[in-house]
Design a protein around this motif. Structure first.
Motif, PDB file in Angstrom:
ATOM      1  N   SER A 135       0.832  -1.214   0.000  1.00 11.47           N
ATOM      2  CA  SER A 135       0.000   0.000   0.000  1.00 11.47           C
ATOM      3  C   SER A 135       0.863   1.259   0.000  1.00 11.47           C
ATOM      4  CB  SER A 135      -0.923   0.010   1.228  1.00 11.47           C
ATOM      5  OG  SER A 135      -1.850  -1.046   1.163  1.00 11.47           O
ATOM      6  N   ALA A 136       1.893   1.268   0.858  1.00 12.68           N
ATOM      7  CA  ALA A 136       2.764   2.443   0.932  1.00 12.68           C
ATOM      8  C   ALA A 136       3.520   2.649  -0.379  1.00 12.68           C
ATOM      9  CB  ALA A 136       3.758   2.284   2.085  1.00 12.68           C
ATOM     10  N   THR A 137       4.013   1.555  -0.961  1.00 11.31           N
ATOM     11  CA  THR A 137       4.789   1.668  -2.206  1.00 11.31           C
ATOM     12  C   THR A 137       3.906   2.130  -3.354  1.00 11.31           C
ATOM     13  OG1 THR A 137       6.213  -0.118  -1.407  1.00 11.31           O
ATOM     14  CG2 THR A 137       6.401   0.457  -3.731  1.00 11.31           C
ATOM     15  N   ALA A 138       2.649   1.677  -3.384  1.00 11.61           N
ATOM     16  CA  ALA A 138       1.723   2.137  -4.429  1.00 11.61           C
ATOM     17  C   ALA A 138       1.553   3.653  -4.364  1.00 11.61           C
ATOM     18  CB  ALA A 138       0.372   1.447  -4.284  1.00 11.61           C
ATOM     19  N   MET A 139       1.414   4.181  -3.146  1.00  9.26           N
ATOM     20  CA  MET A 139       1.238   5.639  -2.983  1.00  9.26           C
ATOM     21  C   MET A 139       2.533   6.389  -3.299  1.00  9.26           C
ATOM     22  SD  MET A 139      -1.368   5.972   0.285  1.00  9.26           S
ATOM     23  CE  MET A 139      -0.540   4.834   1.392  1.00  9.26           C
ATOM     24  N   MET A 140       3.670   5.821  -2.917  1.00 14.20           N
ATOM     25  CA  MET A 140       4.952   6.446  -3.259  1.00 14.20           C
ATOM     26  C   MET A 140       5.151   6.432  -4.778  1.00 14.20           C
ATOM     27  SD  MET A 140       6.771   7.169  -0.319  1.00 14.20           S
ATOM     28  CE  MET A 140       8.491   6.962  -0.665  1.00 14.20           C
ATOM     29  N   GLY A 141       4.700   5.345  -5.424  1.00 12.39           N
ATOM     30  CA  GLY A 141       4.777   5.271  -6.882  1.00 12.39           C
ATOM     31  C   GLY A 141       3.948   6.358  -7.547  1.00 12.39           C
ATOM     32  N   ALA A 142       2.814   6.699  -6.914  1.00 13.57           N
ATOM     33  CA  ALA A 142       1.930   7.738  -7.466  1.00 13.57           C
ATOM     34  C   ALA A 142       2.567   9.123  -7.404  1.00 13.57           C
ATOM     35  CB  ALA A 142       0.604   7.737  -6.719  1.00 13.57           C
ATOM     36  N   MET A 143       3.636   9.255  -6.619  1.00 13.49           N
ATOM     37  CA  MET A 143       4.357  10.540  -6.558  1.00 13.49           C
ATOM     38  C   MET A 143       5.336  10.689  -7.731  1.00 13.49           C
ATOM     39  SD  MET A 143       5.222  10.528  -2.460  1.00 13.49           S
ATOM     40  CE  MET A 143       3.945  10.102  -1.248  1.00 13.49           C
ATOM     41  N   LEU A 144       5.525   9.605  -8.501  1.00  9.76           N
ATOM     42  CA  LEU A 144       6.451   9.628  -9.635  1.00  9.76           C
ATOM     43  C   LEU A 144       5.728  10.081 -10.899  1.00  9.76           C
ATOM     44  CD1 LEU A 144       8.142   6.155  -9.010  1.00  9.76           C
ATOM     45  CD2 LEU A 144       8.984   8.389  -8.270  1.00  9.76           C
ATOM     46  N   LYS A 145       6.492  10.145 -11.997  1.00 12.01           N
ATOM     47  CA  LYS A 145       5.916  10.567 -13.284  1.00 12.01           C
ATOM     48  C   LYS A 145       6.307   9.575 -14.371  1.00 12.01           C
ATOM     49  CE  LYS A 145       6.005  15.568 -12.374  1.00 12.01           C
ATOM     50  NZ  LYS A 145       6.544  15.567 -11.012  1.00 12.01           N
ATOM     51  N   GLY A 146       5.485   9.516 -15.415  1.00  8.19           N
ATOM     52  CA  GLY A 146       5.836   8.776 -16.634  1.00  8.19           C
ATOM     53  C   GLY A 146       6.243   7.345 -16.395  1.00  8.19           C
ATOM     54  N   GLU A 147       7.456   6.997 -16.849  1.00 15.62           N
ATOM     55  CA  GLU A 147       7.961   5.626 -16.752  1.00 15.62           C
ATOM     56  C   GLU A 147       8.819   5.389 -15.508  1.00 15.62           C
ATOM     57  OE1 GLU A 147       7.004   3.247 -18.985  1.00 15.62           O
ATOM     58  OE2 GLU A 147       5.743   4.865 -19.777  1.00 15.62           O
ATOM     59  N   ASP A 148       8.860   6.345 -14.595  1.00 16.20           N
ATOM     60  CA  ASP A 148       9.684   6.207 -13.394  1.00 16.20           C
ATOM     61  C   ASP A 148       9.219   5.006 -12.556  1.00 16.20           C
ATOM     62  OD1 ASP A 148      10.729   8.541 -14.321  1.00 16.20           O
ATOM     63  OD2 ASP A 148       9.974   9.813 -12.706  1.00 16.20           O
ATOM     64  N   ARG A 149      10.164   4.401 -11.831  1.00 19.02           N
ATOM     65  CA  ARG A 149       9.858   3.241 -10.984  1.00 19.02           C
ATOM     66  C   ARG A 149      10.434   3.447  -9.591  1.00 19.02           C
ATOM     67  NH1 ARG A 149       7.699  -0.897 -13.598  1.00 19.02           N
ATOM     68  NH2 ARG A 149       7.854  -2.167 -11.714  1.00 19.02           N
ATOM     69  N   ILE A 150       9.857   2.756  -8.631  1.00 19.43           N
ATOM     70  CA  ILE A 150      10.359   2.806  -7.262  1.00 19.43           C
ATOM     71  C   ILE A 150      10.461   1.383  -6.734  1.00 19.43           C
ATOM     72  CG2 ILE A 150       8.015   3.100  -6.324  1.00 19.43           C
ATOM     73  CD1 ILE A 150       9.239   4.803  -4.099  1.00 19.43           C
ATOM     74  N   THR A 151      11.541   1.090  -6.028  1.00 12.15           N
ATOM     75  CA  THR A 151      11.714  -0.210  -5.373  1.00 12.15           C
ATOM     76  C   THR A 151      11.948   0.023  -3.892  1.00 12.15           C
ATOM     77  OG1 THR A 151      12.691  -1.171  -7.368  1.00 12.15           O
ATOM     78  CG2 THR A 151      13.065  -2.342  -5.297  1.00 12.15           C
ATOM     79  N   VAL A 152      11.153  -0.645  -3.077  1.00 17.56           N
ATOM     80  CA  VAL A 152      11.260  -0.532  -1.622  1.00 17.56           C
ATOM     81  C   VAL A 152      11.773  -1.861  -1.079  1.00 17.56           C
ATOM     82  CG1 VAL A 152       9.936  -0.320   0.523  1.00 17.56           C
ATOM     83  CG2 VAL A 152       9.399   1.157  -1.436  1.00 17.56           C
ATOM     84  N   LYS A 153      12.773  -1.779  -0.192  1.00 13.01           N
ATOM     85  CA  LYS A 153      13.277  -2.988   0.462  1.00 13.01           C
ATOM     86  C   LYS A 153      13.310  -2.751   1.971  1.00 13.01           C
ATOM     87  CE  LYS A 153      16.951  -6.444   0.356  1.00 13.01           C
ATOM     88  NZ  LYS A 153      18.239  -6.845  -0.253  1.00 13.01           N
ATOM     89  N   ILE A 154      12.616  -3.617   2.693  1.00 14.36           N
ATOM     90  CA  ILE A 154      12.640  -3.559   4.155  1.00 14.36           C
ATOM     91  C   ILE A 154      13.413  -4.778   4.641  1.00 14.36           C
ATOM     92  CG2 ILE A 154      11.259  -3.635   6.258  1.00 14.36           C
ATOM     93  CD1 ILE A 154       9.060  -2.168   4.733  1.00 14.36           C
ATOM     94  N   GLN A 155      14.522  -4.519   5.280  1.00  7.78           N
ATOM     95  CA  GLN A 155      15.393  -5.596   5.731  1.00  7.78           C
ATOM     96  C   GLN A 155      15.515  -5.519   7.250  1.00  7.78           C
ATOM     97  OE1 GLN A 155      18.704  -5.996   3.180  1.00  7.78           O
ATOM     98  NE2 GLN A 155      19.092  -8.070   3.854  1.00  7.78           N
ATOM     99  N   GLY A 156      14.669  -6.289   7.935  1.00  8.35           N
ATOM    100  CA  GLY A 156      14.700  -6.304   9.387  1.00  8.35           C
ATOM    101  C   GLY A 156      15.358  -7.568   9.911  1.00  8.35           C
ATOM    102  N   ASP A 157      15.466  -7.674  11.231  1.00  8.36           N
ATOM    103  CA  ASP A 157      16.109  -8.845  11.826  1.00  8.36           C
ATOM    104  C   ASP A 157      15.099  -9.891  12.291  1.00  8.36           C
ATOM    105  OD1 ASP A 157      15.050  -7.381  13.913  1.00  8.36           O
ATOM    106  OD2 ASP A 157      16.839  -7.476  15.187  1.00  8.36           O
ATOM    107  N   GLY A 158      13.851  -9.781  11.810  1.00  9.45           N
ATOM    108  CA  GLY A 158      12.809 -10.747  12.174  1.00  9.45           C
ATOM    109  C   GLY A 158      12.794 -11.946  11.247  1.00  9.45           C
ATOM    110  N   PRO A 159      11.972 -12.956  11.538  1.00  9.49           N
ATOM    111  CA  PRO A 159      11.942 -14.204  10.767  1.00  9.49           C
ATOM    112  C   PRO A 159      11.390 -14.072   9.348  1.00  9.49           C
ATOM    113  CG  PRO A 159      10.192 -14.196  12.427  1.00  9.49           C
ATOM    114  CD  PRO A 159      11.054 -13.002  12.701  1.00  9.49           C
TER     115      PRO A 159
END
Length: 297
Positions: A49-73
């Protein structure tokens, strides 16, 4: 046809920028493909959900990649999206679940972990990528995105994300909103919004009750204050193809590909995002070697 979509809006004479998304079907599609367990679904669903909204802040063919790297299982979460509402994502260990937290809710922090990073890479069609990274501050996802927007993009923001999971592990409701404070907004407006956000029902409850993204923003901002600018359909979309995997195999070099022929008599590749599997026969691998720019690799 997915009924998921997001809206972009301004409020208080341009002093507030706002986004809201309903992502129930999209998160449900990912849950089905990966046979995800409830807490894993909640963690990945919030990130989608958050990445979809962050993507909506972009223009044209721009892309966004989100990586969450925590110490959980759960291991790393990876989600990418574009400005057109096309999104895909996965969690490394989708069959992860832990007991409910002390509030009786899915314990997202328990599977994500509290030590680690939230990284965002934006491909803006330029030679260089824009990369921002912040430490995780809660592992609950929404607070971590809030921290990212404030620290990396220096935009005071409020992020709310939620996922409700049915007893059979399917997704009942998913979505979220991002409210951003623009320069020049009054302290009075900020106080008003802080009070409203702190007392409103959870976002997943509002979506489950049938509120649209527009109605969610009206709930937060007040009908008389909000001006809707745009609507973007949101859907799961994976760009993988046999040709792309063929390019990736070629990039390993002639000797590696020849070893696949000699030892395995073929190759199999699977997409992390959609779990589509691609088979390459010996003849196809030989063809990849023949098509390499140089057989000297």
């Amino acid at each position: 046809m997915s009924t998921d979509y997001l809206v972009k809006a301004l409020a208080f004479n341009g002093g507030i920028r706002a986004y809201a998304v309903r992502s129930t079907e999209t998160v449900g599609e990912v849950q089905r493909r990966h046979h995800m367990w409830p807490t894993a679904t909640a963690a990945l669903g919030r990130t989608i959900s958050a990445t979809a909204m962050m993507g909506a802040m972009l223009k044209g063919e721009d892309r966004i990649t989100v990586k969450i790297q925590g110490d959980g299982p759960l291991g790393p979460i990876v989600v990418d999206a574009n400005a057109k509402g096309e999104i895909r994502g996965y969690a490394t260990n989708p069959q992860t679940h832990v007991p409910l937290n002390d509030k009786g809710k899915l314990d997202v922090r328990g599977v994500v972990g509290t030590e680690g990073t939230l990284s965002i890479i934006k491909d803006l069609g330029l030679k260089d990528y824009f990369t921002g990274q912040v430490p995780l501050i809660s592992g609950e996802i929404a607070e971590d995105f809030t921290q990212y927007l404030v620290v990396s993009e220096q935009v005071p923001s409020a992020v709310a994300l939620g996922v409700l999971v049915n007893p059979d592990n399917t997704v009942k409701a998913a979505g979220g909103f991002i409210i951003q404070v623009m320069p020049g907004v009054t302290d009075e407006t900020i106080t008003l919004l802080e009070e409203k956000i702190s007392t409103m029902k959870p976002i997943s409850t509002l979506i489950d009750q049938g509120l649209s993204p527009e109605e969610i923003l009206i709930e937060v901002l007040g009908k008389e204050n909000v001006e809707f600018l745009d609507t973007v359909n949101v859907k799961f979309d994976c760009e993988c193809s046999k040709e792309r995997f063929g390019d990736a195999i070629q990039a390993l070099g002639c000797h590696e590909v020849q070893a696949m022929i000699d030892e395995d008599h073929g190759a199999e590749a699977q997409c992390h995002f959609c779990l589509e599997t691609y088979q390459f026969s010996e003849a196809e691998l030989k063809q990849l070697i023949d098509n390499m720019p140089s057989a000297e690799d």
